[in-house]
Structure formats: C-alpha cells, structure tokens
Design a protein around this motif. Structure first.
Motif, PDB file in Angstrom:
ATOM      1  N   PRO A  59      17.642 -19.392   3.466  1.00  0.00           N
ATOM      2  CA  PRO A  59      17.512 -20.396   2.393  1.00  0.00           C
ATOM      3  C   PRO A  59      18.566 -21.503   2.519  1.00  0.00           C
ATOM      4  O   PRO A  59      19.613 -21.304   3.156  1.00  0.00           O
ATOM      5  N   PRO A  60      18.309 -22.681   1.910  1.00  0.00           N
ATOM      6  CA  PRO A  60      19.301 -23.777   1.943  1.00  0.00           C
ATOM      7  C   PRO A  60      20.654 -23.305   1.422  1.00  0.00           C
ATOM      8  O   PRO A  60      20.725 -22.513   0.475  1.00  0.00           O
TER       9      PRO A  60
ATOM     10  N   ARG B  35      24.903 -27.132   4.775  1.00  0.00           N
ATOM     11  CA  ARG B  35      25.048 -26.151   3.686  1.00  0.00           C
ATOM     12  C   ARG B  35      25.761 -26.759   2.483  1.00  0.00           C
ATOM     13  O   ARG B  35      25.431 -26.439   1.343  1.00  0.00           O
TER      14      ARG B  35
ATOM     15  N   LYS C 246      23.344 -28.753   0.683  1.00  0.00           N
ATOM     16  CA  LYS C 246      22.111 -27.971   0.448  1.00  0.00           C
ATOM     17  C   LYS C 246      20.865 -28.567   1.128  1.00  0.00           C
ATOM     18  O   LYS C 246      19.805 -28.715   0.521  1.00  0.00           O
TER      19      LYS C 246
ATOM     20  N   SER D 270      17.790 -28.275   3.760  1.00  0.00           N
ATOM     21  CA  SER D 270      16.950 -27.155   4.187  1.00  0.00           C
ATOM     22  C   SER D 270      17.252 -26.727   5.633  1.00  0.00           C
ATOM     23  O   SER D 270      17.580 -27.555   6.482  1.00  0.00           O
ATOM     24  N   ASN D 271      17.112 -25.422   5.898  1.00  0.00           N
ATOM     25  CA  ASN D 271      17.276 -24.876   7.249  1.00  0.00           C
ATOM     26  C   ASN D 271      15.950 -24.835   8.005  1.00  0.00           C
ATOM     27  O   ASN D 271      15.877 -24.270   9.096  1.00  0.00           O
ATOM     28  N   ASP D 272      14.896 -25.394   7.420  1.00  0.00           N
ATOM     29  CA  ASP D 272      13.571 -25.359   8.023  1.00  0.00           C
ATOM     30  C   ASP D 272      13.149 -26.769   8.441  1.00  0.00           C
ATOM     31  O   ASP D 272      13.105 -27.661   7.592  1.00  0.00           O
TER      32      ASP D 272
ATOM     33  N   ASN E  64      16.969 -31.872  10.145  1.00  0.00           N
ATOM     34  CA  ASN E  64      16.866 -32.493   8.821  1.00  0.00           C
ATOM     35  C   ASN E  64      17.972 -33.515   8.591  1.00  0.00           C
ATOM     36  O   ASN E  64      17.747 -34.550   7.952  1.00  0.00           O
TER      37      ASN E  64
END
Length: 335
Positions: free
Chosen positions: A35-36, A166, A169, A171-173, A179
């Motif tokens: 998750p972020p 991080r 915040k 996204s890690n996707d 991103n």
C-alpha cells in the motif's frame, strides 16, 4: 544451441526467463506491491514469491514451448539482494536443477543487468550506469572484471526515490519511481536541494533527509506542489548521475553509455544522459521496462554466457549472499 532458464527474485519482483543463444523465448514476471506509504519487508516479499513462483515457472516453459528436457542449465540470482527472497528463489532453482538433472549456476544480479543490456542494445564496450532500488554504480569492463569507477556511498538512487514516494504517499503501483516520473512532468518550479558528488561517488541520504524534512512544511504552506518536489528531486539526482558517468567516460576514453537497472527506464534520465552523450559525440543505449526492471531473462543471459565459458556451480556452493559486488566476478566470457 544452448538453452538456459534464469530465476530472479532478489527484491520485490519474481521473474523466470528462458534464453536460447541470445533469443528471449519467455520472460514472465510478478511484482509484490504494498500500500502507499509502505515499503516491502523481506519476509512478506519471500512469502509472495513462494506463492507464485511455480505458476511463473509453468508460464515460462509454456510461453517458450519447451519441456524440462530441452533446458541445458538452471541459473539463479546468487546476490546481491534481500536475504529471504533470494533464499526462496535459490531453493526452487536448486530443486529444479536436481529434479531435471541439469547443471546449476549462481549469477551476480548486477552482471545479469549488464549482460541483458549488452544483448538487447548491441552496445559493444559501454560505460555502464547501473541504477536501481538497491544499487547505484558506474561500471566499465577492464581485464576480465566489471570495474566500479563510482558508486553511492550510502543509499541507492531508487531507494531515495521510493522513500520520498512514501513521505508524500505516492502509490507503489506499478512502482513509486514510475509515478514520481509522471508527476515530475507536471512540475514547473525547481526547489533547490543538496547536490552531493564526491569525486566519482555520490551520496543520496542527505538529499532524502532534507526533502523528508522540508516536504510537509513546503506543501502545507503552499510554497510548492508535490509535482514540483518530484520534478526537483529527479533533476537533482539525475544531474549527479550524469556528472559521474561523464567523468568515467573521460577516464576510460569511452564513446558509449549503457543505462541498466529499474531506474534506467526513466525517460527523463535517458533524456539528460542523451544530451551529455550528444555533446561528447557518444552514443546512448537503454532498454525499456521489459528488460530494465528485474527479470528472469537477464539471469538466464548472464548464465548463458557463464555456462558457455565452462562455469557451473556445485550444489554445496549454491548459497546466496546479500552482499556480492560486481567486481568480485571474474568475467570469463569476454576478451
């Protein structure tokens, strides 16, 4: 014809690739995404790899249209990387090697990136910039070693980007770095950040500490946007990398640059490096996300080169190591 299967799982990607004499037959991959605001822990990452590795192996064989009998050698990532994921992948590679009765070969992850880059781009003897979440090195080949001319003295450039993602915040996707790259395109104001080049080496931890501390203050007071910070961080980090790469080129008399590793897919880094190369009359080589990001085919390709030069790893020597420098490996397959 020599067919090598390669197992890669040193970080949050699990990939299995098959190479036959320089041709990529298959290269399926899975990514462990958190998750972020979170990174990936070794134990959780290993659990993810264990859950999917046999599915990925089946996909690799099916996409290549091969059976285990067609494979000549089983290559796996020996290191560097995260301990638990490395152990998971090595265990499967060892088992497969014994079940299929095929020789085993432990491969240095960094050399996997270099050999895959050389294969795909057809670069002859480039100065290599290897940039990822765990590594930042400027490398050139000399006398049967990939010599490290400059490197980070603390954290890797990808780690710096991931940890900044991080903080705000992001996204890690599909990945934090990707991103950040997209957000940076919308940034217009350059925020000055520490620029730390020490001879041939770089340092990223101070920049990260500075931007971690300043980000919330600047964002809450409206001094800049998240996009401006992404833009500023990229420009600063990549300028440092271009500087040390150019210095290594001058030292080696090189006219080629090859960018490898996950951060190497960043088009802004490629653009900045391209400008420097053009000014020097040099050529830039880079690959896309299929081969820049950790994948099984790169381990297969390095394994193919090693196997053809007579190398194999005995079962009792098939351990893994979290620290395995690029210049520790004797390059027996190059003149």
């Amino acid at each position: 014809m020599t067919v090598v299967i390669g197992f890669e799982g040193s970080a949050n990607k699990i990939g299995i690739g098959i190479i036959r004499d320089g041709e990529v037959l298959s290269n399926p991959r899975r990514t462990y995404i958190t998750p972020p605001g979170q990174g990936f822990l070794p134990s959780d990452t290993a659990r993810h790899h264990r859950a999917v590795i046999l599915t990925v192996l089946k996909e690799a064989l099916e996409q290549a249209g091969l059976k285990p009998a067609d494979i000549d050698c089983v290559a796996y990532t020996k290191g560097p990387g995260m301990g638990a994921p490395l152990v998971t992948v090595a265990l499967v590679a060892r088992t497969v090697s014994q079940l299929w009765g095929k020789p085993l070969l432990g491969v240095n992850h960094c050399i996997g990136h270099i050999e895959m880059g050389r294969l795909i781009t057809k670069a002859n003897n480039p100065t290599v910039l290897y940039v990822s979440g765990g590594n930042t090195q400027v490398i050139a080949y000399s006398e049967r070693r990939y010599r490290i001319f400059g490197e980070t003295i603390d954290i890797a450039v990808g780690n710096c980007l991931d940890r900044f993602a991080r903080v705000i915040k992001i996204s890690n996707d599909p990945s934090p770095g990707y991103n950040i790259e997209q957000m940076a395109k919308k940034g217009s104001q350059y925020v000055e950040l520490p620029y730390t080049v020490k001879g041939m080496d770089v340092s990223f931890s101070g920049i990260l500490s500075y931007i971690e501390d300043a980000a919330h203050k600047m964002l809450s007071s409206g001094q800049c946007t998240s996009e401006d910070l992404c833009f500023s961080l990229q420009e600063t980090l990549f300028s440092m990398l271009v500087e040390i790469t150019e210095r290594a080129m001058a030292h080696c008399g090189s006219q080629e640059v090859l960018i490898v590793g996950g951060v190497g897919c960043n088009l802004r880094l490629q653009e900045m490096m391209g400008v420097m190369c053009k000014e020097r009359g040099a050529k830039l080589f880079a690959t896309d996300e299929r081969f820049c990001i950790d994948n099984g085919a790169m381990i297969a390709q390095a394994g193919w080169e090693m196997f053809r030069s007579g190398q194999v790893t005995e079962l009792e020597d098939s351990w893994i190591t979290q620290r395995y420098r690029t210049d520790e490996v004797e390059v027996t397959w190059r003149d």
